[in-house]
Design a protein around this motif. Structure first.
Motif, PDB file in Angstrom:
ATOM      1  N   GLU A 523       0.821  -1.208   0.000  1.00  0.00           N
ATOM      2  CA  GLU A 523       0.000   0.000   0.000  1.00  0.00           C
ATOM      3  C   GLU A 523       0.855   1.258   0.000  1.00  0.00           C
ATOM      4  OE1 GLU A 523      -3.381   0.346  -0.324  1.00  0.00           O
ATOM      5  OE2 GLU A 523      -3.090  -1.753  -0.865  1.00  0.00           O
ATOM      6  N   VAL A 524       1.973   1.229   0.726  1.00  0.00           N
ATOM      7  CA  VAL A 524       2.886   2.380   0.716  1.00  0.00           C
ATOM      8  C   VAL A 524       3.447   2.583  -0.686  1.00  0.00           C
ATOM      9  CG1 VAL A 524       5.116   3.232   1.536  1.00  0.00           C
ATOM     10  CG2 VAL A 524       3.487   2.267   3.158  1.00  0.00           C
ATOM     11  N   ALA A 525       3.842   1.474  -1.336  1.00  0.00           N
ATOM     12  CA  ALA A 525       4.376   1.566  -2.704  1.00  0.00           C
ATOM     13  C   ALA A 525       3.326   2.132  -3.654  1.00  0.00           C
ATOM     14  CB  ALA A 525       4.833   0.180  -3.170  1.00  0.00           C
ATOM     15  N   ARG A 526       2.078   1.665  -3.521  1.00  0.00           N
ATOM     16  CA  ARG A 526       1.007   2.152  -4.399  1.00  0.00           C
ATOM     17  C   ARG A 526       0.779   3.646  -4.196  1.00  0.00           C
ATOM     18  NH1 ARG A 526      -4.121   3.228  -3.810  1.00  0.00           N
ATOM     19  NH2 ARG A 526      -4.205   2.430  -1.661  1.00  0.00           N
ATOM     20  N   LEU A 527       0.783   4.094  -2.952  1.00  0.00           N
ATOM     21  CA  LEU A 527       0.573   5.504  -2.671  1.00  0.00           C
ATOM     22  C   LEU A 527       1.726   6.364  -3.181  1.00  0.00           C
ATOM     23  CD1 LEU A 527      -0.911   5.315   0.949  1.00  0.00           C
ATOM     24  CD2 LEU A 527      -2.066   6.184  -1.080  1.00  0.00           C
ATOM     25  N   MET A 532       3.394  10.278  -7.163  1.00  0.00           N
ATOM     26  CA  MET A 532       4.285  10.645  -8.266  1.00  0.00           C
ATOM     27  C   MET A 532       3.480  11.048  -9.503  1.00  0.00           C
ATOM     28  SD  MET A 532       6.847   8.233 -10.421  1.00  0.00           S
ATOM     29  CE  MET A 532       5.445   7.624 -11.331  1.00  0.00           C
ATOM     30  N   THR A 533       2.450  10.265  -9.840  1.00  0.00           N
ATOM     31  CA  THR A 533       1.650  10.545 -11.036  1.00  0.00           C
ATOM     32  C   THR A 533       0.845  11.824 -10.891  1.00  0.00           C
ATOM     33  OG1 THR A 533      -0.104   9.114 -10.173  1.00  0.00           O
ATOM     34  CG2 THR A 533       1.466   8.114 -11.710  1.00  0.00           C
ATOM     35  N   ASN A 536       2.112  15.428 -12.430  1.00  0.00           N
ATOM     36  CA  ASN A 536       2.077  15.732 -13.874  1.00  0.00           C
ATOM     37  C   ASN A 536       3.430  15.513 -14.552  1.00  0.00           C
ATOM     38  OD1 ASN A 536      -0.654  16.555 -13.831  1.00  0.00           O
ATOM     39  ND2 ASN A 536      -0.027  18.551 -13.001  1.00  0.00           N
ATOM     40  N   LEU A 537       4.076  14.430 -14.180  1.00  0.00           N
ATOM     41  CA  LEU A 537       5.369  14.100 -14.810  1.00  0.00           C
ATOM     42  C   LEU A 537       5.138  13.521 -16.192  1.00  0.00           C
ATOM     43  CD1 LEU A 537       7.201  12.444 -11.780  1.00  0.00           C
ATOM     44  CD2 LEU A 537       7.529  14.755 -12.649  1.00  0.00           C
ATOM     45  N   LYS A 538       6.097  13.741 -17.087  1.00  0.00           N
ATOM     46  CA  LYS A 538       6.033  13.161 -18.431  1.00  0.00           C
ATOM     47  C   LYS A 538       7.063  12.062 -18.528  1.00  0.00           C
ATOM     48  CE  LYS A 538       4.440  17.402 -20.623  1.00  0.00           C
ATOM     49  NZ  LYS A 538       4.727  18.453 -21.641  1.00  0.00           N
ATOM     50  N   PHE A 539       6.620  10.907 -19.043  1.00  0.00           N
ATOM     51  CA  PHE A 539       7.542   9.761 -19.159  1.00  0.00           C
ATOM     52  C   PHE A 539       8.044   9.646 -20.597  1.00  0.00           C
ATOM     53  CE2 PHE A 539       4.771   8.773 -15.596  1.00  0.00           C
ATOM     54  CZ  PHE A 539       5.685   8.470 -14.622  1.00  0.00           C
TER      55      PHE A 539
END
Length: 539
Positions: A523-527, A532-533, A536-539
């Protein structure tokens, strides 16, 4: 014949009416049976039947079945899990109380050594019937103080056996050397225990297996009666009391899968015969003697109560908190029903004169009448004298509760769960078996109680079957699994949400039908990824 039937019918009628009335005011049915005996004696002028050997034998078999059912509660596994409560606290309480009462009886009240010994051993015991009945009905048997009291009561019940053996040998071997008595007792005890646990266990298990597989209730009941009476007769043949054989038989069956069925089937026989024993005790009460010695009886009772409370408190205070020690000490401060047995056996064996027996029996009766009235006030009294806040479950608060959330554990995760439930405006209750966590929850203005969620009685009191969800936040794997198993056994209609921390935790719980397992690391990893998403980061 006609008069005998009349006495039986009157005894049944009087005891039923009396017990219905006494139950309403919280007094044990034991008192109803005792009063029945007294009423019957004076109603039909039967004082000449007080020493009837037939009645004594019938009453003695009531004790046989009582000891058998106590044996069913004291399996070797249970004794191992409660070693400290039973063997350390119990032994110290009985031995120290008996030593002090003996000293006072012999050196201050000038009783002869044998009478002082009988009084000291009797007054060291408490009422298993009254105390355990209250602890079970109030659901406090699962609280720390309830467990402490239960452990000491178990030791006292076990201690009855050597006490009765001692009285038997004092009666039959009055002129024999004490060392020879102890040697013979030890050899006989080893023989009977070895014989019953090695040979008797196989025979009992085989007999119960085949009678249960027949699916005929009468055959199963007949097998149980055969086992109890045979074990009692074997013990008697070896020079012990009937009770010893029945007690060992109960302990053996406690380790089998037939334990609960045997206990429920034997209950009516035990209660009827035990009622007869207490009616016989009631027949020995001299009302005029009670009125003439009222102040002495009350005075001795108060002295014994204060002494037992002080002794038990100081023993428990070595390892427990002030409040818990005081509650346990007050709960077991009375004199119990086995004192009747000891006085009866001692009197029949000529070890105790009739006047002393009458006095001590009246003290025990007075103690057992008073106990139900004060035992329910213990929490309030302890709160008053120690500024202790009672953490036990108030079952009345849950009588009609539905769709509430039960949060098990109030450590770090539990506190965050409570915060989110507050935001949802959800009704919830916190249960923790750590008094410190419960005090923290109460300080945070939460509804919280002390208790073990793996206990069926607590789940029942919490109305777990009607709850919206049970959330388990504990870290300890053993406790977590025990709680999950108990909840699923109690009801499979509840949403069971469990926190897990490792893959090993998941593996250990995967065989259970848990609604949802929440892995805190996943759950920590998912959060983290969600946060991060959201940047508004661009990959």
């Amino acid at each position: 014949m006609d008069s005998t039937l009349l006495y039986i019918v009157m005894a049944l009628g009087i005891s039923t009416i009396l017990n219905l009335f006494l139950k309403r005011i919280g007094i044990s049915q034991i008192i109803g049976y005792i009063f029945t005996g007294t009423i019957i004696v004076y109603l039909f002028d039967l004082r000449q039947m007080n020493d009837s050997s037939i009645l004594e034998h019938i009453g003695e078999f009531g004790i046989v079945f009582l000891m058998f059912t106590i044996g069913l509660e004291i399996s070797l596994a249970k004794m191992n899990n409660m070693k400290k409560e039973i063997f350390l606290n119990g032994f110290m309480q009985v031995s120290l109380t008996a030593a002090i009462v003996y000293t006072i009886s012999h050196y201050i009240f000038s009783l002869d050594p044998i009478s002082a010994l009988i009084v000291s051993l009797s007054f060291a015991l408490s009422s298993t019937a009254v105390v355990l009945s209250y602890l079970k009905s109030s659901k406090e048997i699962n609280n720390p103080y309830g467990q402490q009291a239960t452990g000491i009561l178990i030791f006292q019940d076990i201690a009855v056996i050597p006490i009765l053996i001692l009285l038997g040998f004092l009666t039959s071997n009055a002129e024999q050397d004490v060392l020879l008595i102890l040697r013979d007792t030890f050899i006989s005890a080893v023989l009977i225990i070895g014989l019953m646990f090695i040979v008797g266990k196989r025979v009992m298990t085989w007999l119960l297996h085949f009678s249960a597989s027949s699916e005929v209730d009468e055959l199963f009941m007949g097998s149980v009666l055969f086992i109890v009476i045979s074990a009692a007769l074997l013990a008697s043949y070896m020079g012990f009391t009937y009770s010893l054989g029945a007690f060992i038989a109960g302990m053996i069956i406690a380790g089998t899968k037939y334990h609960h069925k045997v206990e429920s089937d034997i209950a009516p026989f035990k209660d009827i015969l035990l009622g007869t024993f207490f009616i016989v005790v009631g027949m020995k009460i001299d009302v005029l003697f009670f009125l003439n010695n009222f102040f002495m009886i009350v005075g001795i009772f108060v002295l014994v109560m204060i002494l037992k409370t002080a002794v038990t408190y100081f023993i428990l205070r070595l390892t427990s908190s002030t409040a818990r020690s005081l509650k346990t000490a007050l709960a077991i401060s009375q004199v119990g029903e086995f004192s009747f047995v000891i006085f009866a056996v001692a009197s029949m064996g000529g070890l105790l004169n009739k006047e002393l027996e009458s006095l001590f029996v009246l003290i025990v009766i007075f103690s057992m009448v008073i106990t139900p009235f004060f035992i329910s006030k213990i929490n309030r009294f302890v709160s008053y004298v120690t500024s202790y806040e009672y953490l036990g479950l108030k079952t009345s608060a849950f009588a009609s509760r539905q769709n509430h959330v039960i949060v098990c554990g109030y450590s770090i995760t539990g506190k965050f769960v409570a915060q989110y439930l507050d935001k949802l405006d959800a009704r919830y209750v916190i249960i923790d078996n750590n008094p410190k966590h419960v005090q923290e929850a109460l300080s945070d203005k939460k509804e919280a109680y002390l208790g073990d969620m793996s206990k069926h009685s607590l789940l029942e009191a919490l109305q777990a079957g009607s709850s919206a969800a049970v959330i388990v936040t504990l870290d300890n794997m053993e406790k977590k699994r025990a709680i999950c198993e108990a909840v699923l056994k109690h009801t499979n209609n509840v949403n069971l949400i469990v926190k897990v921390s490792t893959l090993e935790d998941k593996k250990n719980l995967e065989d259970l039908e848990i609604t949802s397992m929440v892995d805190d690391k996943v759950e920590v990893a998912r959060l983290l990824v969600e946060k991060m998403t959201s940047c508004n980061l661009k990959f």
